[in-house]
Design a protein around this motif. Sequence first.
Motif, PDB file in Angstrom:
ATOM      1  N   LEU A 189     -56.839   6.384  41.950  1.00 13.81           N
ATOM      2  CA  LEU A 189     -55.581   6.859  41.383  1.00 13.81           C
ATOM      3  C   LEU A 189     -54.585   7.224  42.466  1.00 13.81           C
ATOM      4  O   LEU A 189     -53.379   7.131  42.274  1.00 13.81           O
ATOM      5  CB  LEU A 189     -55.831   8.074  40.481  1.00 13.81           C
ATOM      6  N   SER A 190     -55.123   7.602  43.642  1.00 14.83           N
ATOM      7  CA  SER A 190     -54.211   8.037  44.698  1.00 14.83           C
ATOM      8  C   SER A 190     -53.357   6.888  45.223  1.00 14.83           C
ATOM      9  O   SER A 190     -52.338   7.103  45.854  1.00 14.83           O
ATOM     10  CB  SER A 190     -55.003   8.676  45.839  1.00 14.83           C
ATOM     11  N   LEU A 192     -52.190   4.435  43.161  1.00 13.46           N
ATOM     12  CA  LEU A 192     -51.459   3.819  42.062  1.00 13.46           C
ATOM     13  C   LEU A 192     -49.942   3.857  42.266  1.00 13.46           C
ATOM     14  O   LEU A 192     -49.242   2.878  42.033  1.00 13.46           O
ATOM     15  CB  LEU A 192     -51.830   4.529  40.756  1.00 13.46           C
ATOM     16  N   HIS A 193     -49.470   5.010  42.746  1.00 18.78           N
ATOM     17  CA  HIS A 193     -48.012   5.155  42.896  1.00 18.78           C
ATOM     18  C   HIS A 193     -47.455   4.266  43.998  1.00 18.78           C
ATOM     19  O   HIS A 193     -46.263   4.037  44.064  1.00 18.78           O
ATOM     20  CB  HIS A 193     -47.663   6.621  43.174  1.00 18.78           C
ATOM     21  N   SER A 194     -48.335   3.776  44.888  1.00 22.46           N
ATOM     22  CA  SER A 194     -47.811   2.989  46.009  1.00 22.46           C
ATOM     23  C   SER A 194     -47.560   1.528  45.640  1.00 22.46           C
ATOM     24  O   SER A 194     -46.972   0.784  46.420  1.00 22.46           O
ATOM     25  CB  SER A 194     -48.765   3.087  47.209  1.00 22.46           C
ATOM     26  N   LEU A 226     -50.251   9.607  32.414  1.00 18.98           N
ATOM     27  CA  LEU A 226     -50.257   9.180  33.823  1.00 18.98           C
ATOM     28  C   LEU A 226     -49.162   8.145  34.054  1.00 18.98           C
ATOM     29  O   LEU A 226     -48.371   8.251  35.001  1.00 18.98           O
ATOM     30  CB  LEU A 226     -51.634   8.581  34.151  1.00 18.98           C
ATOM     31  N   ALA A 227     -49.105   7.151  33.187  1.00 14.29           N
ATOM     32  CA  ALA A 227     -48.099   6.090  33.332  1.00 14.29           C
ATOM     33  C   ALA A 227     -46.699   6.674  33.247  1.00 14.29           C
ATOM     34  O   ALA A 227     -45.839   6.389  34.089  1.00 14.29           O
ATOM     35  CB  ALA A 227     -48.307   5.029  32.249  1.00 14.29           C
ATOM     36  N   ASN A 229     -45.685   9.693  33.823  1.00 14.47           N
ATOM     37  CA  ASN A 229     -45.365  10.516  34.995  1.00 14.47           C
ATOM     38  C   ASN A 229     -45.044   9.684  36.218  1.00 14.47           C
ATOM     39  O   ASN A 229     -44.278  10.094  37.081  1.00 14.47           O
ATOM     40  CB  ASN A 229     -46.524  11.465  35.310  1.00 14.47           C
ATOM     41  N   LEU A 230     -45.650   8.496  36.301  1.00 12.95           N
ATOM     42  CA  LEU A 230     -45.377   7.629  37.452  1.00 12.95           C
ATOM     43  C   LEU A 230     -44.177   6.718  37.188  1.00 12.95           C
ATOM     44  O   LEU A 230     -43.806   5.911  38.033  1.00 12.95           O
ATOM     45  CB  LEU A 230     -46.623   6.785  37.782  1.00 12.95           C
ATOM     46  N   PHE A 232     -44.030   4.372  34.780  1.00 14.79           N
ATOM     47  CA  PHE A 232     -44.404   3.055  34.276  1.00 14.79           C
ATOM     48  C   PHE A 232     -44.329   3.046  32.747  1.00 14.79           C
ATOM     49  O   PHE A 232     -44.670   4.040  32.109  1.00 14.79           O
ATOM     50  CB  PHE A 232     -45.854   2.683  34.637  1.00 14.79           C
TER      51      PHE A 232
END
Length: 282
Positions: A189-190, A192-194, A226-227, A229-230, A232
């Motif tokens: 998960l760490s 994912l944002h990249s 999660l999506a 917040n990121l 997506f």
Amino acid sequence: RAKKLGGNQYSFYDPALQHIIDERLQIEREIISAIKENQFSAYFQPQLDRNGHIIGAEALIRWKHPEKGLISPFHFIPVAEQSGLIHQLQHIVLRDACQLFKRLGSRYINDKQFTLAINVSACQFRTELHQSLLKTLVSFGLSPANFKLEITESMLMNDRENNISQMEQLKLEGFQFSIDDFGTGYSSLSYLHSFPVDELKIDRSFIDNMDDSKGGTAIVDTIIALANNLGFTVIAEGVENQKQVDTLNARNIRGMQGFFLSHPLPADDFIHWVNRYTSEVL
Ligand code: C2E
Ligand code: MG
Ligand code: MG
Ligand code: MG
């Protein structure tokens, strides 16, 4: 057992392994002749939002074998990937998707919310993917903004640097990205944002689990949170009943696809489906 041949060469003979190799070569030869015989084509599965609007479709390759009937991608995509034939199959899918757009007309081509999703294999990221995709799109007068490229988590995690730079290049051209089968690939998960990703597709196993456990819905809620917040958007795949539709419609997702809405359809049937749906349902 290994036999020394000289130098550092060993030769192994294992009948079980030989069988697998023979079978693979056989499938490879069949794919080559099936391409020549036009046995491959793309089917299209519609995606709907909570208001029932058609927001796109996923292109899924089909092999119509004259004797064996429809052959599942699971049987030939891995062989096509290993032999490099995937590039030719990808071209067929993209060509069919472009033809579908042309037939749907400017109403869909100019609709920024409507995209056709194309599945992309890991090995294609090691080639000049953007050039081959663009060549086809340009020949049809279409723009990358009409397309979403689906990649899996596991594919992202291998060769991360190269993948990110390829994705960034494709995004500059205007393509969007979804992570397919999200939740099944053990991605960290760490990271994912990249990734320059636009959308997560919740794997159908999670949609399935909503039916039989409270925990199942909690997991779907967590993926959606999660999506969101990121930044997506979210698509749910594998929707098979009304209860799932209702549960998902009460949540913040962009849309859904699944057998309950429609099976993947050949281009002609897809166009009929769209025409009938827009005149009768909407
Ligand atoms: P995917 O991209 O995750 O595609 C979704 C799969 O779920 C499709 O299987 C679709 O027919 C199926 N499906 C859709 N709705 C439902 C539902 O409500 N219930 C159930 N049980 N299944 C549903 P399909 O078409 O057999 O494709 C399998 C996989 O093969 C795809 O999974 C994708 O990974 C790969 N694939 C398909 N077409 C292509 C392609 O053009 N290129 C590449 N590289 N891979 C492809
Ligand atoms: Mg997909
Ligand atoms: Mg999927
Ligand atoms: Mg899949």
